[in-house]
Write an enzyme that holds these catalytic residues in place. Structure first.
Site, mmCIF file in Angstrom:
data_model
loop_
_atom_site.group_PDB
_atom_site.id
_atom_site.type_symbol
_atom_site.label_atom_id
_atom_site.label_comp_id
_atom_site.label_asym_id
_atom_site.label_seq_id
_atom_site.Cartn_x
_atom_site.Cartn_y
_atom_site.Cartn_z
ATOM 1 N N THR A 1 -41.058 -56.225 5.331
ATOM 2 C CA THR A 1 -39.897 -55.633 4.657
ATOM 3 C C THR A 1 -39.402 -54.417 5.434
ATOM 4 O OG1 THR A 1 -41.150 -56.146 2.665
ATOM 5 C CG2 THR A 1 -39.055 -55.053 2.354
ATOM 6 N N GLU B 1 -42.313 -56.046 -4.811
ATOM 7 C CA GLU B 1 -41.361 -56.812 -5.617
ATOM 8 C C GLU B 1 -40.520 -55.966 -6.549
ATOM 9 O OE1 GLU B 1 -44.504 -59.073 -7.106
ATOM 10 O OE2 GLU B 1 -44.062 -60.840 -5.910
ATOM 11 N N ALA B 2 -40.934 -54.723 -6.792
ATOM 12 C CA ALA B 2 -40.180 -53.885 -7.732
ATOM 13 C C ALA B 2 -39.614 -52.687 -6.991
ATOM 14 C CB ALA B 2 -41.091 -53.416 -8.859
ATOM 15 N N LYS C 1 -33.982 -54.595 -13.173
ATOM 16 C CA LYS C 1 -35.058 -53.726 -13.664
ATOM 17 C C LYS C 1 -34.432 -52.483 -14.288
ATOM 18 C CE LYS C 1 -38.832 -50.793 -12.020
ATOM 19 N NZ LYS C 1 -39.645 -50.363 -10.870
ATOM 20 N N GLU D 1 -45.126 -46.700 -9.353
ATOM 21 C CA GLU D 1 -43.726 -46.340 -9.613
ATOM 22 C C GLU D 1 -42.807 -46.951 -8.557
ATOM 23 O OE1 GLU D 1 -42.064 -44.840 -12.016
ATOM 24 O OE2 GLU D 1 -43.599 -43.909 -13.266
ATOM 25 N N ILE E 1 -41.064 -49.244 -0.973
ATOM 26 C CA ILE E 1 -39.838 -49.723 -0.328
ATOM 27 C C ILE E 1 -38.805 -48.595 -0.330
ATOM 28 C CG2 ILE E 1 -37.926 -51.375 -0.587
ATOM 29 C CD1 ILE E 1 -40.087 -53.427 -1.438
HETATM 30 C C1 LIG Z 1 -50.680 -54.399 -3.725
HETATM 31 C C2 LIG Z 1 -49.358 -53.908 -3.263
HETATM 32 C C3 LIG Z 1 -48.266 -53.952 -4.131
HETATM 33 C C4 LIG Z 1 -47.025 -53.455 -3.724
HETATM 34 N N1 LIG Z 1 -45.974 -53.452 -4.599
HETATM 35 C C5 LIG Z 1 -44.828 -52.839 -4.248
HETATM 36 C C6 LIG Z 1 -43.742 -52.738 -5.147
HETATM 37 O O1 LIG Z 1 -43.766 -53.263 -6.253
HETATM 38 N N2 LIG Z 1 -42.651 -52.057 -4.744
HETATM 39 C C7 LIG Z 1 -42.563 -51.475 -3.519
HETATM 40 O O2 LIG Z 1 -41.574 -50.807 -3.221
HETATM 41 N N3 LIG Z 1 -43.552 -51.616 -2.623
HETATM 42 C C8 LIG Z 1 -44.677 -52.264 -2.965
HETATM 43 N N4 LIG Z 1 -45.681 -52.379 -2.055
HETATM 44 C C9 LIG Z 1 -45.479 -51.922 -0.701
HETATM 45 C C10 LIG Z 1 -44.682 -52.942 0.070
HETATM 46 O O3 LIG Z 1 -45.332 -54.190 0.053
HETATM 47 C C11 LIG Z 1 -44.523 -52.469 1.508
HETATM 48 O O4 LIG Z 1 -44.116 -51.142 1.524
HETATM 49 C C12 LIG Z 1 -43.470 -53.250 2.190
HETATM 50 O O5 LIG Z 1 -43.693 -54.610 2.053
HETATM 51 C C13 LIG Z 1 -43.422 -52.884 3.647
HETATM 52 O O6 LIG Z 1 -44.490 -53.428 4.317
HETATM 53 P P1 LIG Z 1 -44.452 -53.293 5.889
HETATM 54 O O7 LIG Z 1 -43.271 -54.025 6.384
HETATM 55 O O8 LIG Z 1 -44.596 -51.866 6.217
HETATM 56 O O9 LIG Z 1 -45.807 -53.979 6.381
HETATM 57 P P2 LIG Z 1 -46.259 -55.512 6.475
HETATM 58 O O10 LIG Z 1 -45.690 -56.324 5.387
HETATM 59 O O11 LIG Z 1 -47.746 -55.463 6.609
HETATM 60 O O12 LIG Z 1 -45.642 -56.036 7.840
HETATM 61 C C14 LIG Z 1 -46.218 -55.721 9.091
HETATM 62 C C15 LIG Z 1 -45.521 -56.489 10.193
HETATM 63 O O13 LIG Z 1 -46.024 -56.049 11.438
HETATM 64 C C16 LIG Z 1 -46.346 -57.169 12.237
HETATM 65 N N5 LIG Z 1 -47.422 -56.774 13.145
HETATM 66 C C17 LIG Z 1 -48.520 -56.025 12.866
HETATM 67 N N6 LIG Z 1 -49.273 -55.868 13.959
HETATM 68 C C18 LIG Z 1 -48.634 -56.526 14.955
HETATM 69 C C19 LIG Z 1 -48.916 -56.748 16.329
HETATM 70 N N7 LIG Z 1 -50.007 -56.250 16.895
HETATM 71 N N8 LIG Z 1 -48.044 -57.490 17.049
HETATM 72 C C20 LIG Z 1 -46.914 -58.001 16.501
HETATM 73 N N9 LIG Z 1 -46.607 -57.822 15.201
HETATM 74 C C21 LIG Z 1 -47.461 -57.101 14.446
HETATM 75 C C22 LIG Z 1 -46.743 -58.262 11.258
HETATM 76 O O14 LIG Z 1 -46.603 -59.543 11.826
HETATM 77 C C23 LIG Z 1 -45.715 -57.995 10.158
HETATM 78 O O15 LIG Z 1 -44.511 -58.632 10.502
HETATM 79 C C24 LIG Z 1 -46.902 -52.915 -2.426
HETATM 80 C C25 LIG Z 1 -47.977 -52.918 -1.546
HETATM 81 C C26 LIG Z 1 -49.204 -53.401 -1.946
HETATM 82 C C27 LIG Z 1 -50.358 -53.368 -0.991
#
Ligand SMILES: Cc1cc2nc3c(=O)[nH]c(=O)nc-3n(C[C@H](O)[C@H](O)[C@H](O)COP(=O)(O)OP(=O)(O)OC[C@H]3O[C@@H](n4cnc5c(N)ncnc54)[C@H](O)[C@@H]3O)c2cc1C
Length: 501
Positions: free
Chosen positions: A15, A50-51, A79, A341, A345
């Site tokens: 995301t 998701e929220a 929401k 909360e 995101i």
């Molecule tokens: C249990 C839980 C519930 C959540 N619920 C919410 C919610 O309700 N609302 C909200 O706002 N947020 C929520 N979050 C947080 C939310 O999921 C994240 O903030 C958001 O999805 C962003 O994730 P990200 O993109 O930072 O990381 P990730 O989704 O982990 O993506 C990481 C990316 O980096 C890439 N990557 C990593 N290492 C390498 C590498 N060496 N080489 C190439 N690519 C690599 C992966 O392929 C992937 O594409 C929740 C998180 C958790 C753990």
């Protein structure tokens, strides 16, 4: 020498990565700056976010994305806030709704009047003065009418969505605006003599050089931690939940327009209604419950999961700096506060907005970077304190909850609680994400009551105040009565694309 940033490399296609790509592509359109996003299918995304909270609509507006189209593509629902079940004691519930709460009286915010009413022996109810709460309880939906004063004037809403579909949607958006995507694994990074990142090292040894790097690699923090060793501030003492088990169940018949957060013996459970499914998870402390037991608890409460349960491990906290040299970390690479909360995101958006406000040139001015970090750290820490507040006043009896009730508080939170208990006042800090009103809902919901209230509200004539309030309550009831069900509102928005309100 041309000092403008000529190339940006984003590491990660979750995301956060695609949100960053979309914003930068939109803002830098028409410039020569190239944007490349690298992601690896071998490393899964977290994808359970998701929220959201209402500023998600500002994000859509910035990208000129139609809200209805976005919701249709991401199985989105509305929401109106969060309903907290069983937090103070089992059987009690309270709301943290969005939008206006009662009318202000003689320029005093309504929550001060609330304390006066209570002192006068009235029994005010949140659902009578918060339209979002009343709609949520009724399973209905209404939109802001943009008319200022009444309950509808201040309506705000956020969205629930499937985070995987959001990344897909934003990928298409970004690629259409010239973002180049590489499907490669990043093995590491090369550094220049001054410690700045020079290039990503891709599998096979190829290098991808850039001026500015955005680290969206998730909990790993491949650049901010792996390459730059920025350091991590661990907040487990304040927020000991360190795992979550998550999965989807069937769609609710009339999905409620709110997130449910129910306290459980060793943490809390979320329930997020989407258009096609329901998202569920149990956030827990592994010191107090095992993974199998947590999954059993989740399925007992939420129903059988349709998907393979995912166990996610995390440590609440933040990087010591979100921006280090020429690397800006966003999303999980920057830190994590448990999703009670729905802040994660939002912090991606907030980081991006602040990055635009501090957009660097190749000189990477140190004071500019320091100012970015200072602003974001303050916002992040205030959000942490707000989350800690949800636990502290509990009267629940399980070991996990007893420990929370007696745990040391972050100093600023302890000061806020003392101020509130003594005066009913909540410090107003305009740069903070959660307003006084948000703090009020949780304090009131958790049974924290002040011994005194704002003396200025005593100057208003109480019988006139009561008369004005009965008009507000009547209006809330009328709006709820006339409002469509959440499901009908979702059908409406799917058929008739509504602009981001
Ligand atoms: C249990 C839980 C519930 C959540 N619920 C919410 C919610 O309700 N609302 C909200 O706002 N947020 C929520 N979050 C947080 C939310 O999921 C994240 O903030 C958001 O999805 C962003 O994730 P990200 O993109 O930072 O990381 P990730 O989704 O982990 O993506 C990481 C990316 O980096 C890439 N990557 C990593 N290492 C390498 C590498 N060496 N080489 C190439 N690519 C690599 C992966 O392929 C992937 O594409 C929740 C998180 C958790 C753990």
């Amino acid at each position: 020498m041309d000092r403008a940033i000529g190339s940006i490399a984003i590491l990660g296609g979750g995301t956060a990565g695609w949100m960053a790509a979309a914003v930068l592509a939109q803002v830098l359109r028409g410039t020569k700056t190239t944007i490349t996003l690298v992601e690896s299918a071998e490393i899964p995304t977290v994808g359970v976010g998701e929220a959201t909270i209402p500023p998600i609509l500002d994000f859509l507006r910035l990208l000129e994305i139609d809200q209805g189209q976005f919701m249709a593509a991401t199985e989105g629902s509305f929401k109106l806030g969060i309903r907290f079940d069983d937090w103070r004691v089992v059987g009690e519930r309270y709301w943290h709704p969005f939008g206006t709460f009662g009318p202000s009286v003689d320029r005093r915010p309504f929550h001060h009047i609330w304390h006066r009413l209570r002192a006068a022996g009235d029994d005010p109810r949140v659902e009578a003065y918060s339209l979002a709460t009343a709609l949520g309880d009724a399973g209905r939906m209404a939109f802001a009418d943009g008319q200022g004063q009444g309950p509808l004037g201040g309506m705000r809403h956020a969205l629930h969505f499937d985070a995987g579909l959001v990344a897909k949607f934003l990928r298409t958006y970004s690629e259409q605006r010239g973002v180049r995507r590489l499907e490669r694994r990043v093995e590491g990074a090369t550094l220049k003599d001054d410690g700045f990142v020079e290039a990503l090292v891709l599998d096979g040894g190829e290098r991808l050089a850039a001026d500015l790097f955005i680290d969206c690699s998730g909990f790993r923090g491949v650049l901010i931690e792996g390459a730059l060793k920025t350091g991590y501030e661990d907040w487990s003492d304040f927020l000991p939940c360190d795992r979550a088990v998550a999965g989807l169940t069937v769609r609710d018949a009339n999905p409620p327009p709110f997130t449910q957060a129910a306290a459980r013996p060793a943490g809390w459970r979320w329930r997020i209604p989407l258009r096609h499914r329901t998202g569920n998870g149990y956030v827990y402390s592994s010191a107090h419950v095992g993974d199998d037991e947590a999954l059993a608890d989740l399925e007992r409460e939420a129903g059988k999961l349709l998907t393979e349960p995912r166990i996610l491990k995390f440590t609440g906290g933040r990087r010591r700096a979100f921006w280090n040299r020429n690397v800006v970390a966003l999303g999980l690479a920057s830190g994590f506060i448990e999703p009670l909360e729905s802040t994660s995101i939002h912090f991606v958006t907030s980081g991006l907005m602040k990055l635009l406000d501090h957009f660097p040139d190749k000189g990477f001015d140190a004071a500019n970077i320091a100012d970015y970090n200072k602003a974001l750290i303050a916002e992040y820490e205030a959000a942490r304190d707000f989350i800690v507040l949800h636990y502290q006043p509990t009267r629940r009896d399980e070991p996990f909850w007893r420990e929370r009730a007696h745990a040391a508080l972050p100093p600023d939170l302890a000061d806020r609680l003392a101020l509130y208990r003594g005066t009913g006042r909540i410090p107003h800090r305009p740069t903070e994400l959660f307003t006084e009103l948000s703090w009020f809902y949780v304090l009131e919901g958790m049974g924290v009551r002040p011994v005194a209230h704002d003396p200025l509200v005593e100057l208003s004539d109480l019988s006139q105040v009561r008369e004005g309030l009965s008009g507000w309550r009547r209006r809330v009831a009328e709006i709820v009565q006339a409002a469509p069900s959440h499901d009908a509102a979702l059908d409406m928005i799917a058929g008739r694309a509504r602009p981001a309100a």
